[in-house]
Scaffold this motif. Structure first.
Motif, mmCIF file in Angstrom:
data_model
loop_
_atom_site.group_PDB
_atom_site.id
_atom_site.type_symbol
_atom_site.label_atom_id
_atom_site.label_comp_id
_atom_site.label_asym_id
_atom_site.label_seq_id
_atom_site.Cartn_x
_atom_site.Cartn_y
_atom_site.Cartn_z
ATOM 1 N N GLY A 1 -6.869 1.417 -0.274
ATOM 2 C CA GLY A 1 -5.318 1.458 -0.468
ATOM 3 C C GLY A 1 -4.834 1.367 -1.865
ATOM 4 N N THR B 1 -3.289 6.175 0.820
ATOM 5 C CA THR B 1 -4.676 5.898 0.748
ATOM 6 C C THR B 1 -5.549 7.069 0.198
ATOM 7 O OG1 THR B 1 -4.985 6.557 2.983
ATOM 8 C CG2 THR B 1 -4.705 4.436 2.636
ATOM 9 N N GLY C 1 -7.145 7.776 4.597
ATOM 10 C CA GLY C 1 -8.152 8.175 3.650
ATOM 11 C C GLY C 1 -9.375 8.920 4.142
ATOM 12 N N VAL D 1 0.931 -1.156 0.222
ATOM 13 C CA VAL D 1 -0.032 -0.129 0.018
ATOM 14 C C VAL D 1 0.814 1.192 -0.183
ATOM 15 C CG1 VAL D 1 -1.822 1.288 1.160
ATOM 16 C CG2 VAL D 1 -1.841 -1.296 1.347
ATOM 17 N N ALA E 1 -9.282 0.752 9.342
ATOM 18 C CA ALA E 1 -8.864 0.566 7.656
ATOM 19 C C ALA E 1 -8.086 -0.806 7.988
ATOM 20 C CB ALA E 1 -7.912 1.529 7.346
ATOM 21 N N SER F 1 -3.040 0.022 5.322
ATOM 22 C CA SER F 1 -2.748 1.446 5.442
ATOM 23 C C SER F 1 -1.282 1.549 4.818
ATOM 24 C CB SER F 1 -2.494 2.039 6.941
ATOM 25 O OG SER F 1 -1.878 1.013 7.674
#
Length: 530
Positions: free
Chosen positions: A140, A133, A260, A130, A203, A206
């Motif tokens: 992601g 985000t 995000g 990832v 989440a 990340s």
């Protein structure tokens, strides 16, 4: 040689460039995605004094500061910073079971010049990381170990992509956490819940998380988190009439951009604070944000209420009496009485606070309704009951003086520099300030869209996604600016030409559709800066 839990990714390097983002932000450009992750981790471990948020993106890291002075200090320190090697120390690894039955799977195979089976093998056969985000909470942007599956986005985005859709876009893959529009190529589906605000870490992934996809044959269904039932009785207000955009808001949920989630919260924070002070609440207590009036509520139990912001007409009625109430002044609403608000005479948004504050479920420490991500309470509808908390110890406040609200005049907004001014011609930068812009009807809590003489670009390529803040002015290919407001996405792919100063965001929030806006340089910014 004995192995260690640390994996060296890259030797130390320097920041390629540093660009101002208004008065309180700075964008650091990096040479590689590994450098982006390395700088992000460094700033999390050892933050600068005055640092607020760190938002990694495709090739940049956005750092926001608590004040203009702190930003200048951070900018100076960034220019001298050496990024240490990025080390993966016990990093999180996630396995995502995927059924490869996506609508675009065959198209992806054709675009990549390989078979469908080879697409699945390439997707499952590499480790994805990832990088950043954005878009919606829990989404992601994942980079792979090779570019076999680098394919263009769909020429026409879908208006509805289902939760759990596994997709490819450019050099990234990702999973849609919830139903939303989307332009990526869908190759499969998963039952993994990418976002659950009830988890300790909402989440699933990340920045820096490693992801492996595993092909399965079973049909998958996303089991979305249960929605908490609203309180339907007790002490509070019952909604008898409401326009579509009446929302519960507080001061928002700052500090979560890296996963995000935008700040959200009241668009006119000064008015929300004022309404709460009037009834003796803490300034950030949950209140109602009301667009264009049109609200009628009935008291269940005696309430102390105040309305601030756009000056709407207020009338209190019972079966036998009717009386007016005044904006920016606390008043009592007796049990069974109704409060009706008409459209404001100026401005757009009014804020209704009740002593004790409204009771609503918190998500990441805030009760704000985020219209982009879907976090927080839903818009009010007829019949909803708004429970009220216990009265605070603080006394009810005295009437307050409100600022002037736009009423047909040109609204002036001060601007600081944007990080991508070099994407525009000198004439475009001049035109940004010289003309009067009109606010269009498709403006909302995400952004205020403006119409005028288009701003000409000198660079026409695609800008990799970069972090954004409230107040940035993005310019899409049409040349018509968009001012990002509280529910803006945390990353965006259009160049930012300038940034509205924090003190003028409340004024932007109160400018109606059809209103006119003129920009001017912030006093601390010289014209040569642009």
């Amino acid at each position: 040689m004995k192995s260690t839990p640390e994996t060296l990714i890259r030797t130390g390097s320097r920041i390629a460039a540093v660009r101002a983002v208004g008065e309180r932000g700075v964008l650091a450009e990096l040479d590689t995605p590994e450098d982006v992750l390395a700088l992000t981790e460094l700033l999390k471990r050892t933050p600068f004094t005055g640092q607020r948020e760190v938002v990694p993106a495709a090739e940049t890291v956005l750092i926001t500061a608590e004040s203009p002075t702190a930003m200048l200090r951070i900018t100076s320190q960034l220019g001298k910073l050496t990024i240490p090697p990025h080390r993966q120390v016990g990093r999180k690894l996630v396995e995502i079971d995927t059924v490869y039955n996506g609508e675009d799977l065959r198209d992806v195979a054709e675009l990549a010049g390989i078979s469908v089976e080879a697409v699945v093998a390439a997707h499952t056969g590499q480790l994805w990381t990832v990088a950043f985000t954005g878009f919606v909470p829990g989404f992601g942007y994942m980079r792979g170990e090779n570019d076999i599956l680098t394919v263009p986005r769909r020429p026409s985005p879908r208006t509805n992509v289902g939760a759990g859709s596994v997709a490819l876009g450019g050099s990234y893959t990702g999973v849609y956490p919830r139903q939303s529009p989307g332009g990526w190529q869908i190759i499969g589906h998963t039952g993994c819940v990418m976002w659950d605000s009830g988890r300790a870490e909402p989440a699933l992934v990340s920045p820096g998380t490693g992801v492996r996809y595993k092909a399965v044959r079973d049909t998958v269904v996303v089991q979305l988190p249960a929605v908490q039932e609203a309180v339907s009785h007790g002490h509070g207000l019952r909604v008898r009439r409401s326009l579509p955009l009446t929302l519960v808001q507080d001061l928002g949920r700052p500090g979560n951009a890296a996963i995000g989630v935008s700040r959200s919260g009241a668009l006119d924070q000064g008015s929300l604070r004022r309404a709460n002070r009037l009834v003796g609440n803490m300034e950030g207590a949950p209140a109602l944000e009301i667009v264009d009036g049109g609200l009628t509520v009935q008291a269940v139990g005696e309430q102390i209420v105040a309305i601030a912001g756009a000056p709407a007409g207020i009338r209190i009625s019972s079966e036998t009496t009717s009386r007016p109430a005044t904006v920016a002044t606390p008043f009592v609403l007796m049990d069974g009485e109704t409060l009706t608000m008409s459209a404001p005479s100026a401005g757009v948004r009014s804020y209704l606070a009740v002593r004790g504050g409204f009771v609503a479920e918190e998500v990441l420490g805030s009760c704000s309704a985020d219209t982009l991500s879907g976090l927080g309470p839903k818009p009010l509808t007829v019949g909803d009951f708004l429970a009220v908390g216990p009265p605070p110890a603080q006394a009810v406040g005295l009437p307050e003086t409100q600022p002037d609200f736009p009423a047909g005049d040109v609204v002036e907004l001060e601007l600081g520099p944007g990080p991508r001014q070099d994407w525009f011609s000198a004439q475009a930068l001049k035109s940004l300030f010289d003309q009067v812009w009109t606010v269009t009807n498709d403006s909302n809590r995400i952004g205020m869209r403006l119409a005028g003489t288009p701003l000409e670009r000198v660079q026409h390529g695609e800008l990799p996604s970069e972090g954004t803040i409230c107040g940035v002015i993005q310019v899409p290919p049409t040349g018509q600016p968009v001012v990002f407001l509280s529910d803006h996405p945390v990353t965006g792919g259009y160049p930012v030409i300038a940034v509205v100063t924090p003190k003028d965001l409340d004024k932007a929030a109160q400018t109606p559709a059809g209103g006119r806006v003129r920009f001017r340089h912030a006093p601390s910014i010289t014209e040569s800066t642009f």
